[in-house]
Design a protein around this motif. Structure first.
Motif, PDB file in Angstrom:
ATOM      1  N   PHE A 245     -23.254   3.751  -5.800  1.00 53.41           N
ATOM      2  CA  PHE A 245     -23.572   2.670  -4.874  1.00 53.41           C
ATOM      3  C   PHE A 245     -22.913   1.407  -5.383  1.00 53.41           C
ATOM      4  CE2 PHE A 245     -27.053   5.693  -4.722  1.00 53.41           C
ATOM      5  CZ  PHE A 245     -27.041   6.016  -3.372  1.00 53.41           C
ATOM      6  N   MET A 246     -21.972   0.876  -4.635  1.00 55.39           N
ATOM      7  CA  MET A 246     -21.200  -0.270  -5.086  1.00 55.39           C
ATOM      8  C   MET A 246     -22.109  -1.482  -5.308  1.00 55.39           C
ATOM      9  SD  MET A 246     -18.219   0.775  -5.443  1.00 55.39           S
ATOM     10  CE  MET A 246     -17.298   2.224  -4.993  1.00 55.39           C
ATOM     11  N   GLY A 247     -21.779  -2.225  -6.357  1.00 53.62           N
ATOM     12  CA  GLY A 247     -22.557  -3.418  -6.666  1.00 53.62           C
ATOM     13  C   GLY A 247     -23.688  -3.155  -7.634  1.00 53.62           C
TER      14      GLY A 247
ATOM     15  N   GLU B 206     -14.128 -20.048  -9.773  1.00 56.63           N
ATOM     16  CA  GLU B 206     -13.644 -18.802 -10.396  1.00 56.63           C
ATOM     17  C   GLU B 206     -13.280 -17.777  -9.334  1.00 56.63           C
ATOM     18  OE1 GLU B 206     -14.561 -14.620 -11.417  1.00 56.63           O
ATOM     19  OE2 GLU B 206     -16.007 -15.975 -10.473  1.00 56.63           O
ATOM     20  N   ALA B 207     -14.131 -17.658  -8.312  1.00 53.05           N
ATOM     21  CA  ALA B 207     -13.866 -16.698  -7.235  1.00 53.05           C
ATOM     22  C   ALA B 207     -12.608 -17.075  -6.462  1.00 53.05           C
ATOM     23  CB  ALA B 207     -15.062 -16.643  -6.290  1.00 53.05           C
ATOM     24  N   ALA B 208     -12.409 -18.364  -6.236  1.00 53.89           N
ATOM     25  CA  ALA B 208     -11.212 -18.825  -5.520  1.00 53.89           C
ATOM     26  C   ALA B 208      -9.954 -18.535  -6.329  1.00 53.89           C
ATOM     27  CB  ALA B 208     -11.327 -20.321  -5.236  1.00 53.89           C
ATOM     28  N   THR B 209     -10.032 -18.722  -7.648  1.00 55.23           N
ATOM     29  CA  THR B 209      -8.870 -18.455  -8.504  1.00 55.23           C
ATOM     30  C   THR B 209      -8.544 -16.966  -8.536  1.00 55.23           C
ATOM     31  OG1 THR B 209      -9.440 -20.358  -9.891  1.00 55.23           O
ATOM     32  CG2 THR B 209      -7.914 -18.741 -10.829  1.00 55.23           C
ATOM     33  N   THR B 210      -9.578 -16.134  -8.645  1.00 55.20           N
ATOM     34  CA  THR B 210      -9.347 -14.690  -8.648  1.00 55.20           C
ATOM     35  C   THR B 210      -8.741 -14.243  -7.321  1.00 55.20           C
ATOM     36  OG1 THR B 210     -11.179 -14.324 -10.192  1.00 55.20           O
ATOM     37  CG2 THR B 210     -10.441 -12.428  -8.921  1.00 55.20           C
ATOM     38  N   LYS B 211      -9.209 -14.846  -6.221  1.00 61.62           N
ATOM     39  CA  LYS B 211      -8.639 -14.541  -4.910  1.00 61.62           C
ATOM     40  C   LYS B 211      -7.156 -14.909  -4.872  1.00 61.62           C
ATOM     41  CE  LYS B 211      -9.704 -15.043   0.011  1.00 61.62           C
ATOM     42  NZ  LYS B 211     -10.601 -15.683   1.009  1.00 61.62           N
ATOM     43  N   GLN B 212      -6.801 -16.061  -5.483  1.00 61.56           N
ATOM     44  CA  GLN B 212      -5.396 -16.454  -5.582  1.00 61.56           C
ATOM     45  C   GLN B 212      -4.597 -15.416  -6.367  1.00 61.56           C
ATOM     46  OE1 GLN B 212      -6.234 -20.722  -6.979  1.00 61.56           O
ATOM     47  NE2 GLN B 212      -4.209 -20.919  -6.067  1.00 61.56           N
ATOM     48  N   LEU B 213      -5.180 -14.951  -7.469  1.00 65.35           N
ATOM     49  CA  LEU B 213      -4.479 -13.969  -8.310  1.00 65.35           C
ATOM     50  C   LEU B 213      -4.307 -12.641  -7.577  1.00 65.35           C
ATOM     51  CD1 LEU B 213      -6.113 -14.685 -11.801  1.00 65.35           C
ATOM     52  CD2 LEU B 213      -3.834 -15.352 -11.015  1.00 65.35           C
ATOM     53  N   TYR B 214      -5.312 -12.247  -6.766  1.00 64.20           N
ATOM     54  CA  TYR B 214      -5.158 -11.043  -5.937  1.00 64.20           C
ATOM     55  C   TYR B 214      -3.960 -11.209  -4.994  1.00 64.20           C
ATOM     56  CZ  TYR B 214      -9.839  -9.245  -7.166  1.00 64.20           C
ATOM     57  OH  TYR B 214     -10.934  -8.745  -7.830  1.00 64.20           O
ATOM     58  N   LYS B 215      -3.886 -12.372  -4.360  1.00 62.86           N
ATOM     59  CA  LYS B 215      -2.805 -12.626  -3.408  1.00 62.86           C
ATOM     60  C   LYS B 215      -1.447 -12.612  -4.104  1.00 62.86           C
ATOM     61  CE  LYS B 215      -1.336 -15.865   0.211  1.00 62.86           C
ATOM     62  NZ  LYS B 215      -1.642 -17.141   0.909  1.00 62.86           N
ATOM     63  N   ILE B 216      -1.397 -13.224  -5.297  1.00 61.07           N
ATOM     64  CA  ILE B 216      -0.155 -13.244  -6.080  1.00 61.07           C
ATOM     65  C   ILE B 216       0.248 -11.815  -6.459  1.00 61.07           C
ATOM     66  CG2 ILE B 216       0.801 -13.883  -8.338  1.00 61.07           C
ATOM     67  CD1 ILE B 216      -0.918 -16.485  -8.085  1.00 61.07           C
TER      68      ILE B 216
ATOM     69  N   THR C 177       3.890  -7.232  -5.796  1.00 61.99           N
ATOM     70  CA  THR C 177       4.051  -5.768  -5.776  1.00 61.99           C
ATOM     71  C   THR C 177       4.295  -5.239  -4.362  1.00 61.99           C
ATOM     72  OG1 THR C 177       1.627  -5.521  -5.667  1.00 61.99           O
ATOM     73  CG2 THR C 177       2.669  -5.384  -7.858  1.00 61.99           C
ATOM     74  N   GLY C 178       4.433  -6.133  -3.402  1.00 62.94           N
ATOM     75  CA  GLY C 178       4.726  -5.715  -2.027  1.00 62.94           C
ATOM     76  C   GLY C 178       3.581  -5.020  -1.341  1.00 62.94           C
ATOM     77  N   SER C 179       2.347  -5.350  -1.748  1.00 62.41           N
ATOM     78  CA  SER C 179       1.176  -4.735  -1.123  1.00 62.41           C
ATOM     79  C   SER C 179       0.751  -5.588   0.062  1.00 62.41           C
ATOM     80  CB  SER C 179       0.038  -4.626  -2.140  1.00 62.41           C
ATOM     81  OG  SER C 179      -1.099  -4.062  -1.571  1.00 62.41           O
ATOM     82  N   LYS C 180       1.101  -5.169   1.259  1.00 60.87           N
ATOM     83  CA  LYS C 180       0.855  -5.966   2.459  1.00 60.87           C
ATOM     84  C   LYS C 180      -0.616  -5.893   2.889  1.00 60.87           C
ATOM     85  CE  LYS C 180       5.553  -5.359   4.271  1.00 60.87           C
ATOM     86  NZ  LYS C 180       6.367  -4.871   5.402  1.00 60.87           N
ATOM     87  N   ASP C 181      -1.101  -7.017   3.381  1.00 63.02           N
ATOM     88  CA  ASP C 181      -2.437  -7.090   3.998  1.00 63.02           C
ATOM     89  C   ASP C 181      -3.556  -6.634   3.064  1.00 63.02           C
ATOM     90  OD1 ASP C 181      -1.169  -7.869   6.397  1.00 63.02           O
ATOM     91  OD2 ASP C 181      -0.822  -5.753   6.906  1.00 63.02           O
ATOM     92  N   PHE C 182      -3.409  -6.919   1.754  1.00 69.24           N
ATOM     93  CA  PHE C 182      -4.479  -6.535   0.827  1.00 69.24           C
ATOM     94  C   PHE C 182      -5.668  -7.470   0.982  1.00 69.24           C
ATOM     95  CE2 PHE C 182      -6.797  -7.308  -3.101  1.00 69.24           C
ATOM     96  CZ  PHE C 182      -7.217  -6.025  -3.425  1.00 69.24           C
ATOM     97  N   SER C 183      -6.863  -6.898   0.984  1.00 73.26           N
ATOM     98  CA  SER C 183      -8.091  -7.688   0.890  1.00 73.26           C
ATOM     99  C   SER C 183      -9.019  -6.965  -0.078  1.00 73.26           C
ATOM    100  CB  SER C 183      -8.758  -7.857   2.256  1.00 73.26           C
ATOM    101  OG  SER C 183      -9.160  -6.606   2.776  1.00 73.26           O
ATOM    102  N   ARG C 184      -9.681  -7.745  -0.931  1.00 77.34           N
ATOM    103  CA  ARG C 184     -10.547  -7.142  -1.938  1.00 77.34           C
ATOM    104  C   ARG C 184     -11.838  -6.653  -1.296  1.00 77.34           C
ATOM    105  NH1 ARG C 184     -12.001  -3.785  -5.369  1.00 77.34           N
ATOM    106  NH2 ARG C 184     -13.154  -4.431  -7.226  1.00 77.34           N
ATOM    107  N   ASN C 185     -11.997  -5.347  -1.293  1.00 80.70           N
ATOM    108  CA  ASN C 185     -13.193  -4.714  -0.758  1.00 80.70           C
ATOM    109  C   ASN C 185     -13.442  -3.448  -1.576  1.00 80.70           C
ATOM    110  OD1 ASN C 185     -15.161  -3.331   0.618  1.00 80.70           O
ATOM    111  ND2 ASN C 185     -14.297  -3.677   2.646  1.00 80.70           N
TER     112      ASN C 185
ATOM    113  N   LEU D  87      -5.670   2.530  -2.764  1.00 80.22           N
ATOM    114  CA  LEU D  87      -5.450   2.707  -4.200  1.00 80.22           C
ATOM    115  C   LEU D  87      -5.730   1.446  -5.000  1.00 80.22           C
ATOM    116  CD1 LEU D  87      -2.303   4.958  -4.831  1.00 80.22           C
ATOM    117  CD2 LEU D  87      -4.673   5.388  -5.470  1.00 80.22           C
ATOM    118  N   ALA D  88      -5.235   0.294  -4.535  1.00 81.12           N
ATOM    119  CA  ALA D  88      -5.413  -0.947  -5.305  1.00 81.12           C
ATOM    120  C   ALA D  88      -6.895  -1.260  -5.491  1.00 81.12           C
ATOM    121  CB  ALA D  88      -4.698  -2.108  -4.616  1.00 81.12           C
ATOM    122  N   ASN D  89      -7.682  -1.148  -4.425  1.00 82.02           N
ATOM    123  CA  ASN D  89      -9.123  -1.407  -4.540  1.00 82.02           C
ATOM    124  C   ASN D  89      -9.812  -0.380  -5.434  1.00 82.02           C
ATOM    125  OD1 ASN D  89     -10.325  -3.743  -3.034  1.00 82.02           O
ATOM    126  ND2 ASN D  89      -9.063  -2.913  -1.383  1.00 82.02           N
TER     127      ASN D  89
END
Length: 321
Positions: A92-94, A186-196, A201-209, A215-217
């Motif tokens: 169970f996630m979380g 911190e959450a905003a910075t991590t979100k920036q790092l995800y986007k970077i 790496t050419g991973s289009k339309d990634f969202s952290r879920n 694979l990335a998630n």
């Protein structure tokens, strides 16, 4: 066969141990004074040795069982054991992995006493949270500056987007006067790092879920829980209860594990989750890569150093992890 004493099994300092094991569809047992795991091959059962004196954590995934005798030996060697879902993440996630820690009454008490001295003071606790975030940024810079594999994967510390993300967060930290504000930054910075990382790496339309299933998630989930294992080991060895968090909330049991894991997650797990996803690695290949990088960059040492430094801010402590 020569019998080992429990004290012999702890000869390797936890901060220098190399191994984390994730097992599934296996039976862990004690045999001839060693801890083994049994797997079922096509025509025969195969036994594999776990070198417990050089192991920090054993993670038991789906289809596993463990004997009382094996748990006794693992406890003697100071190895943490966690039951988890498939792939090293919870069913169970979380929900954090429930770590079973060895029962030892002979660890240092000074670190816990030092931690308690500041923990009940909101401002001192906030300052430790700030120091953890500064250490997190420092470790990202340290790892990304020298890791050749990261550079080959497109991660260069001097890239403008990376510099802007790290410098921006670093400048904000001293001016954030509430833990909630620090968490948001911190959450905003991590979100920036995800986007970077996704861009590089050419991973289009990634969202952290965590439940997305790509694979990335999946690799982020898996790598984060390996980091939680190292963090839980660090805190157990230093005798600091997992509930005394500085950032993730005083009401969440085990939250300090997340605080300590954050010291190394963005530096190692985040970029390699995207790189390994791009290369379409298997879960096992990704896990091997992450564990190798944990050793290469001395992640466990970094965790010990940072936690001990904060526990000892007001007094000196003798002894080694």
């Amino acid at each position: 066969m020569e019998q080992l004493n429990p004290s012999d099994l702890k000869a390797i300092l936890h901060s220098k141990r190399a191994n984390i094991y994730y097992l599934e569809h296996a039976r862990v047992m004690q045999k001839d004074g060693r801890v083994l795991y049994l797997t079922e091959a096509k025509n025969e059962n195969q036994y594999w040795n776990i070198p417990i004196a050089n192991t920090t954590v054993v993670m038991l995934g789906t289809g596993t069982s463990i004997t009382q005798a094996a748990m006794r030996m693992l406890a003697s060697a100071g190895v943490l054991v966690g039951f988890c879902g498939g792939g090293g993440t919870p069913l169970f996630m979380g929900c954090e992995i429930e770590w079973m820690t060895p029962q030892s009454e002979y660890r240092h008490t000074e670190y816990m006493q030092g931690w308690i001295q500041f923990w009940f003071d909101d401002q001192k606790r906030l300052e430790v949270a700030r120091q953890f975030q500064l250490a997190r940024i420092e470790f990202i810079r340290k790892v990304w500056d020298k890791d050749r594999d990261l550079k080959a994967g497109g991660f260069y510390l001097d890239d403008l987007d990376i510099q802007n993300a790290l410098n921006g967060f670093e400048k904000k930290i001293p001016n954030l006067n509430k833990v909630g504000d620090l968490l948001l930054a911190e959450a905003a910075t991590t979100k920036q790092l995800y986007k970077i990382a996704a861009t590089h790496t050419g991973s289009k339309d990634f969202s952290r879920n965590p439940e997305q299933g790509d694979l990335a998630n999946d690799f982020l989930n898996h790598g984060n829980y390996l980091a939680y294992g190292l963090a839980a080991t660090t805190l157990w060895v230093l005798g600091i209860p997992h509930g005394f968090a500085v950032m993730h909330g005083k009401t969440r049991r085990g939250a300090l594990v997340f605080d300590v894991a954050d010291l190394i997650k963005d530096a190692v797990v985040l970029p390699y989750a995207f790189i390994c996803a791009k290369e379409k690695m298997t879960e096992q290949e990704f896990r091997s890569q992450i564990l190798q990088k944990f050793i290469e960059h001395k992640c466990l040492d970094w965790m010990f150093d940072q936690v001990k430094a904060q526990a000892c801010r007001t007094h000196d402590v003798d002894g080694d992890a």
